[in-house]
Enzyme design. Structure first.
Site, mmCIF file in Angstrom:
data_model
loop_
_atom_site.group_PDB
_atom_site.id
_atom_site.type_symbol
_atom_site.label_atom_id
_atom_site.label_comp_id
_atom_site.label_asym_id
_atom_site.label_seq_id
_atom_site.Cartn_x
_atom_site.Cartn_y
_atom_site.Cartn_z
ATOM 1 N N ASN A 217 0.864 -1.183 0.000
ATOM 2 C CA ASN A 217 0.000 0.000 0.000
ATOM 3 C C ASN A 217 0.897 1.228 0.000
ATOM 4 O O ASN A 217 2.034 1.170 0.463
ATOM 5 C CB ASN A 217 -0.845 0.044 1.278
ATOM 6 C CG ASN A 217 -1.967 -0.972 1.248
ATOM 7 O OD1 ASN A 217 -1.959 -1.895 0.452
ATOM 8 N ND2 ASN A 217 -2.918 -0.776 2.125
ATOM 9 N N LYS A 295 13.991 -14.659 -9.397
ATOM 10 C CA LYS A 295 13.275 -13.643 -10.155
ATOM 11 C C LYS A 295 12.471 -14.284 -11.296
ATOM 12 O O LYS A 295 13.017 -15.080 -12.065
ATOM 13 C CB LYS A 295 14.276 -12.633 -10.712
ATOM 14 C CG LYS A 295 13.615 -11.494 -11.460
ATOM 15 C CD LYS A 295 14.641 -10.517 -12.019
ATOM 16 C CE LYS A 295 13.953 -9.509 -12.915
ATOM 17 N NZ LYS A 295 14.890 -8.660 -13.638
ATOM 18 N N PRO A 313 -3.131 -11.637 7.777
ATOM 19 C CA PRO A 313 -3.820 -11.515 9.071
ATOM 20 C C PRO A 313 -4.146 -10.048 9.329
ATOM 21 O O PRO A 313 -3.406 -9.154 8.904
ATOM 22 C CB PRO A 313 -2.779 -12.019 10.079
ATOM 23 C CG PRO A 313 -1.463 -11.863 9.383
ATOM 24 C CD PRO A 313 -1.734 -12.035 7.913
ATOM 25 N N ILE A 315 -4.033 -7.333 11.807
ATOM 26 C CA ILE A 315 -3.335 -7.092 13.081
ATOM 27 C C ILE A 315 -4.248 -6.348 14.049
ATOM 28 O O ILE A 315 -4.346 -6.696 15.234
ATOM 29 C CB ILE A 315 -2.029 -6.299 12.825
ATOM 30 C CG1 ILE A 315 -1.163 -7.071 11.823
ATOM 31 C CG2 ILE A 315 -1.266 -6.067 14.120
ATOM 32 C CD1 ILE A 315 -0.107 -6.247 11.147
ATOM 33 N N PHE A 333 -6.749 3.084 12.275
ATOM 34 C CA PHE A 333 -6.887 4.176 11.324
ATOM 35 C C PHE A 333 -7.715 3.667 10.139
ATOM 36 O O PHE A 333 -7.704 2.468 9.842
ATOM 37 C CB PHE A 333 -5.513 4.649 10.820
ATOM 38 C CG PHE A 333 -4.913 5.748 11.665
ATOM 39 C CD1 PHE A 333 -4.609 5.530 12.993
ATOM 40 C CD2 PHE A 333 -4.665 6.997 11.121
ATOM 41 C CE1 PHE A 333 -4.075 6.537 13.782
ATOM 42 C CE2 PHE A 333 -4.127 8.028 11.890
ATOM 43 C CZ PHE A 333 -3.824 7.795 13.224
ATOM 44 N N LYS A 347 -16.179 0.119 10.321
ATOM 45 C CA LYS A 347 -14.880 -0.532 10.561
ATOM 46 C C LYS A 347 -14.609 -0.702 12.052
ATOM 47 O O LYS A 347 -14.090 -1.720 12.494
ATOM 48 C CB LYS A 347 -13.768 0.323 9.917
ATOM 49 C CG LYS A 347 -12.449 -0.398 9.835
ATOM 50 C CD LYS A 347 -11.499 0.278 8.876
ATOM 51 C CE LYS A 347 -12.000 0.146 7.450
ATOM 52 N NZ LYS A 347 -11.106 0.789 6.485
ATOM 53 N N LYS A 351 -13.873 -4.413 13.403
ATOM 54 C CA LYS A 351 -12.544 -4.788 13.912
ATOM 55 C C LYS A 351 -12.557 -4.988 15.428
ATOM 56 O O LYS A 351 -11.645 -5.582 15.974
ATOM 57 C CB LYS A 351 -11.543 -3.689 13.572
ATOM 58 C CG LYS A 351 -11.469 -3.373 12.087
ATOM 59 C CD LYS A 351 -10.215 -3.885 11.465
ATOM 60 C CE LYS A 351 -10.077 -3.358 10.056
ATOM 61 N NZ LYS A 351 -8.874 -3.847 9.404
HETATM 62 O O1 C5P Z 1 -9.364 -2.773 6.790
HETATM 63 P P1 C5P Z 1 -8.480 -1.578 6.652
HETATM 64 O O2 C5P Z 1 -7.147 -1.894 6.045
HETATM 65 O O3 C5P Z 1 -9.121 -0.402 6.020
HETATM 66 O O4 C5P Z 1 -8.216 -1.145 8.191
HETATM 67 C C1 C5P Z 1 -7.312 -0.147 8.518
HETATM 68 C C2 C5P Z 1 -6.860 -0.306 9.931
HETATM 69 O O5 C5P Z 1 -6.605 -1.664 10.234
HETATM 70 C C3 C5P Z 1 -5.564 0.412 10.206
HETATM 71 O O6 C5P Z 1 -5.527 0.765 11.559
HETATM 72 C C4 C5P Z 1 -4.536 -0.673 9.898
HETATM 73 O O7 C5P Z 1 -3.314 -0.420 10.557
HETATM 74 C C5 C5P Z 1 -5.220 -1.884 10.406
HETATM 75 N N1 C5P Z 1 -4.901 -3.123 9.682
HETATM 76 C C6 C5P Z 1 -4.154 -4.116 10.313
HETATM 77 N N2 C5P Z 1 -3.896 -5.281 9.653
HETATM 78 C C7 C5P Z 1 -4.365 -5.496 8.418
HETATM 79 C C8 C5P Z 1 -5.133 -4.517 7.770
HETATM 80 C C9 C5P Z 1 -5.373 -3.335 8.437
HETATM 81 O O8 C5P Z 1 -3.729 -3.901 11.450
HETATM 82 N N3 C5P Z 1 -4.087 -6.636 7.809
#
Ligand code: C5P
Length: 415
Positions: A217, A295, A313, A315, A333, A347, A351
């Site tokens: 990203n 490669k 996963p 986090i 975030f 969200k 989450k």
């Molecule tokens: O689902 P999304 O990526 O929009 O969620 C964003 C939030 O979830 C951020 O706080 C990001 O650090 C966290 N996140 C995470 N692990 C992931 C995807 C997102 O901790 N695999």
């Protein structure tokens, strides 16, 4: 010889840069000594054009250090040791040149080497021509240094020695003394998070396709790093789990560098228990199902290789799960380009975290220095104006402090 006694418990390493304001630094030394604070001074080559080592040593009662390779000084005290010998490093005047070198991590002389080698907090009192201060390069350096945890006092606005008017004049010695005392005394109100542990994730993750390619990203890491610095500034013990970024670790922050989402999860788990976890990282949602050891070669006229993805996963969701290790406060975030608030509210529920900091990334937030965020909590939605990322970090750090330790006294607001 340093005077021993109960009052001289604190000391500063004062770096005097080259500017007409250096004469005010002599007054600063006098005020510091009178306040019972020990002063060792480093005088840069340019600084020596404005004040003499003799006047500095006469006022401080200490030898003055000038040259990186001065063998006598090295025999008495190495430059690394010198950089850590005081409770606080003060740069006054901090010239545009000194700020630029410090922001870049350049170390061509004793002063800049000390700034790079020190493990102590740094306070800078900038002094320069108004145009030099307002130049984008200097403002960039200011932002970088602030993100690195450097504190600033001044500059003031007013008539300058060069005849121009505006911001750039070094703060008065009394104001610098007050900033030094505030930093040295670090009253409890200024360090409300002392004794707490906070985990911050920041930056992107890189998910390798083969040894030379990855998916990721967009993320500069600036907001997460600024938050880690702000939390450390409030006294928290901060572990910053960072994906690949070009940023230096903020002063006083324990950084663990990782590359992939799975490594980030492992490092985040290893940092537990913590009081609060703030997940600012832009974690890649998917990774290639297989990583090629060699490669992948382009075949003449062949179709591009298929890319099968697997989910990474989450986090934030993992750390939000109820259990004995769940931090008291978990903050996520949400970067969105449309319907920012409804997405953020959803969200937060999905989450299982306590707060979501929602930001609209339809502009140039990525890599930029400003951020417009809304704080989504169980109590509702609070929308903040567009602010520099450092200011977003400062406000959020104060809110986290309030959530962990209760209402803060007014002095913390003035940080
Ligand atoms: O689902 P999304 O990526 O929009 O969620 C964003 C939030 O979830 C951020 O706080 C990001 O650090 C966290 N996140 C995470 N692990 C992931 C995807 C997102 O901790 N695999």
């Amino acid at each position: 010889m340093e005077t021993q006694g109960p009052v001289k418990t604190k000391s500063v390493l004062l770096i005097v840069g080259g500017g007409i304001a250096a004469y005010k630094s002599l007054e600063l030394v006098r005020l510091l000594v009178r306040a019972g604070i020990g002063v060792r001074a480093i005088l840069t080559e340019a600084g020596a054009q404005f004040v003499t080592p003799l006047s500095l040593s006469a006022l401080s009662g200490q030898p003055v250090y000038q040259a990186l390779f001065d063998l006598t000084d090295e025999a008495e005290m190495g430059h690394i040791q010198l950089s850590r010998s005081a409770d606080l490093v003060v740069v006054a005047p901090a010239t545009a040149d000194l700020m630029a070198k410090a922001a870049q991590g350049l170390a061509p002389d004793l002063a800049t080497t000390a700034l790079l080698a020190t493990d102590k907090p740094v306070l800078m009192a900038p002094a320069m021509n108004v145009r030099m201060w307002q130049h984008p390069a200097t403002q960039r350096n200011l932002a970088t240094l602030t993100a690195d945890g450097v504190r600033f006092v001044g500059p003031d606005e007013g008539a300058m020695a060069c005849g121009e008017f505006g911001p750039g004049r070094m703060a008065e010695p009394e104001a610098i003394l007050a900033a030094i005392l505030a930093q040295l005394e670090a009253p409890a109100a200024h360090r409300p998070l002392a004794g707490t542990r906070v985990l911050v994730t920041a930056g992107p993750t890189h998910e390798p396709i083969d040894p030379v390619r990855y998916i990721a990203n967009r993320s500069s890491g600036k907001q997460g790093y600024a938050l880690a610095a702000a939390l450390a500034g409030l006294g928290a013990e901060v572990t910053l789990v960072s994906g690949p970024t070009a940023l230096p670790a903020p002063a006083g922050v324990h950084r663990l560098s990782v590359e992939t989402a799975r490594q980030m999860l492992d490092a985040a788990r290893a940092a537990l228990p913590v009081d609060a976890a703030v997940m600012v990282a832009a974690v890649a949602d998917w990774r290639p199902a297989t990583t090629e050891a060699r490669k992948v070669k382009k075949g003449e006229g062949a179709a591009p290789p298929p890319l099968t993805l697997e989910e990474n996963p989450d986090i934030l969701a993992t750390l939000s799960r109820p259990g004995p290790d769940r931090p008291r406060l978990v903050v996520g975030f949400a970067a969105e380009t449309n319907d920012v608030i409804p997405h953020a509210v959803a969200k937060r529920a999905r989450k299982g975290c306590d707060w979501i900091v929602a930001n609209d990334v339809s502009g140039d937030v990525m890599g930029g220095d400003a951020n417009a965020v809304s704080l989504v909590t169980a109590d509702g939605v609070e929308t903040w104006p567009s602010l520099p990322k450092d200011e977003v970090a400062r406000r959020l750090a104060l809110r986290i402090a309030e959530a962990l330790v209760g209402p803060l006294s007014g002095t913390a607001e003035s940080l």
